[in-house]
Write a protein that holds these residues in place. Structure first.
Motif, short mmCIF file in Angstrom:
data_model
loop_
_atom_site.label_atom_id
_atom_site.label_comp_id
_atom_site.label_asym_id
_atom_site.label_seq_id
_atom_site.Cartn_x
_atom_site.Cartn_y
_atom_site.Cartn_z
N GLY A 1 25.42 -12.55 -2.99
CA GLY A 1 25.87 -13.63 -3.85
C GLY A 1 25.75 -14.99 -3.19
N PRO B 1 33.47 -14.15 -4.64
CA PRO B 1 33.21 -14.75 -5.95
C PRO B 1 34.23 -15.77 -6.45
N PHE C 1 30.54 -15.50 -14.00
CA PHE C 1 30.14 -14.64 -12.89
C PHE C 1 28.91 -13.82 -13.28
N GLN D 1 30.04 -8.46 -8.27
CA GLN D 1 30.50 -9.61 -9.05
C GLN D 1 30.08 -10.84 -8.24
N ASN D 2 28.91 -11.35 -8.54
CA ASN D 2 28.19 -12.30 -7.68
C ASN D 2 27.80 -11.62 -6.37
N GLU D 3 28.80 -11.16 -5.59
CA GLU D 3 28.56 -10.47 -4.32
C GLU D 3 28.71 -8.95 -4.48
#
Length: 363
Positions: free
Chosen positions: A24, A134, A256, A275-277
Motif C-alpha cells: 500500500g 491504511p 480504501f 486494505q490498501n496494505e
C-alpha cells in the motif's frame, strides 16, 4: 549527521519505500516525480537526524490520504502539498520548522521530500510507522498521546479545511469522509509535535533505511544474486511463498482499496487479504503472518515491490514477511492495528509464524 536528498537519490528511496509499503501507501514513483520537480525548482532537501532536532522544533507530518488506486488517474501536485501546510500554520499560529513522514511506505515517503523542497524546510529522517498502514490514527505517536489535530487538508481544486477533533480516530473518520467527497485523495498536514516528542515517538532513521534497501536491491542485480533473498536479509525477515497470481478481487470503497489475491505455487495456495496494505496471509486454512508485521509481494526475479493496485493475473511473485517495530506488538498497539481491528478473528501472527503475545515494547 545531516545528509541531502537530490534527484539521484529518489530512485533508491522510492524503490526501498515500495517494499516497506507492504503493498500500500501508493506508488512511490508518483511521489518521486513530484519530489524531483520540487528539487529541480527549489534545490536538494536537507535531511536531519534526531540528534540535530531542537527540543522546541515544530515538526509536522505531510502525507497523501486516500485510495492508492485513485493515483493512477488523479496525480498529486505541489499546490495541494503547500496548501495543507499553510492552512495548518494559520491555525497553529506558528511556523513549521521541520517536515517528517507519517509513514515510510509508498508515496508518503516521497511526498514529504517534495514538501520540504517546496517549503525550504529540513526533513527529519524518521516516520510514524516504519511501514504503511491504511488509517490516519495508525501511527506510533497516537500511542504517545500526540494528537493528529488540528489536521489540515487540501485538494487539487484549491479547497482546504482544518479539523479539530476529540481524538485521532475521529480525525480519521471525519477526514476520510472529506477525502471521499474531494475525489478520494487529498494532501494532509498534522500531528504537530515538538522535537522532544518527535524523538520519542517516531521510528528514527527510516528514510535512510529506505535508501539503503533500494541500494541493496540495485547491488544484488548488479552482482547477479537473488534480490528477493537480499531484501529478506536486509529486513531480517523470511520468504514465505512463491508462485503465480491467479486471482485478484479489488474494489475502491469508502476511500480504501480493499480486496484479496490468490497465489498458486508448488507449496499450494496463498491468499492475501488487503486494505490498501496487505493485512493477512493464509496458506490453505493456516494463517502464516498478519498485521502488524510486514507482508510484501515482490516480483519473482527482479525483487521489485508490487503494490496492491498493481497486482495482476499471471504475475510470478514471491511473498516476504518481516518484523515490524517492536512497539507495534504491545497490547495497546495490537488493538489499533492487529488483525482483530480489521475484522479477522485470528490472533496476531508474527513474521516468523509465532503468535504475538501483546508483550511488545509499550510506549
Amino acid at each position: 549527521m545531516s545528509w541531502t536528498i537530490d534527484t539521484a537519490d529518489l530512485h533508491r528511496l522510492s524503490r526501498g519505500a515500495a517494499v516497506y509499503g507492504t503493498g500500500g501507501g501508493g506508488d512511490p514513483y508518483v511521489g518521486a516525480l513530484l519530489a524531483a520537480g520540487a528539487i529541480a525548482e527549489h534545490g536538494p532537501v536537507t535531511v536531519v537526524t534526531q540528534d540535530e532536532l531542537p527540543d522546541d522544533a515544530v515538526v509536522i507530518t505531510v502525507a497523501m490520504m486516500g485510495a492508492p488506486t485513485v493515483m493512477v488517474e488523479k496525480l498529486p501536485n505541489l499546490d495541494e502539498v503547500v496548501g495543507s501546510v499553510r492552512a495548518l500554520e494559520a491555525v497553529l499560529g506558528r511556523a513549521v520548522t521541520h517536515v517528517t513522514c507519517a509513514e515510510v511506505g509508498g508515496v508518503n515517503s516521497t511526498i514529504p521530500v517534495a514538501a520540504a523542497a517546496a517549503l525550504g524546510l529540513p526533513l527529519l529522517d524518521a516516520d510514524g510507522m516504519g511501514r504503511a498502514f491504511p488509517e490516519l490514527q495508525m501511527v506510533l505517536p497516537t500511542l504517545y498521546g500526540i494528537t493528529a489535530s488540528p489536521l489540515a487538508f487540501a485538494d487539487d481544486k484549491g479547497n482546504t479545511g482544518v479539523l479539530t477533533t476529540v481524538d485521532n480516530t475521529w480525525t480519521e473518520r471525519i477526514a476520510r469522509v472529506a477525502c471521499v467527497e474531494m475525489g478520494c485523495s487529498v494532501m494532509i498536514a498534522g500531528f504537530a509535535m515538538t522535537g522532544v516528542q518527535a524523538r520519542e515517538s517516531l521510528v528514527q532513521g527510516s528514510l535512510r533505511a529506505c535508501v539503503e534497501l533500494g541500494a541493496a536491491v540495485d547491488a544484488a542485480r548488479a552482482e547477479h544474486v537473488d534480490p528477493v533473498t537480499r531484501v529478506a536479509e536486509v529486513l531480517g525477515g523470511r520468504e514465505v511463498f512463491a508462485g503465480k497470481v491467479v486471482d485478484v478481487e479489488r474494489a475502491t470503497t469508502t476511500g480504501f482499496a480493499r480486496g484479496r489475491a490468490r497465489i498458486d505455487g508448488a507449496a499450494g495456495t496463498l491468499t492475501l487479504e488487503f486494505q490498501n496494505e496487505h493485512l493477512l496471509a493464509r496458506a490453505g486454512d493456516d494463517v502464516v503472518v498478519t498485521t502488524p508485521d510486514l507482508i510484501m509481494v515482490l516480483e519473482h526475479d527482479s525483487g521489485e515491490a508490487i503494490t496492491t493496485e498493481g497486482l495482476r493475473y499471471g504475475q510470478r511473485v514471491r511473498v516476504v514477511a518481516a518484523p515490524a517495530d517492536p512497539r507495534w506488538h504491545s497490547a495497546e498497539a495490537l488493538a489499533m492495528v492487529g488483525p482483530g481491528y480489521f475484522g479477522y478473528d485470528v490472533p496476531a501472527r508474527r513474521y516468523d509464524g509465532q503468535v504475538s503475545d501483546g508483550a511488545g515494547v509499550a510506549a
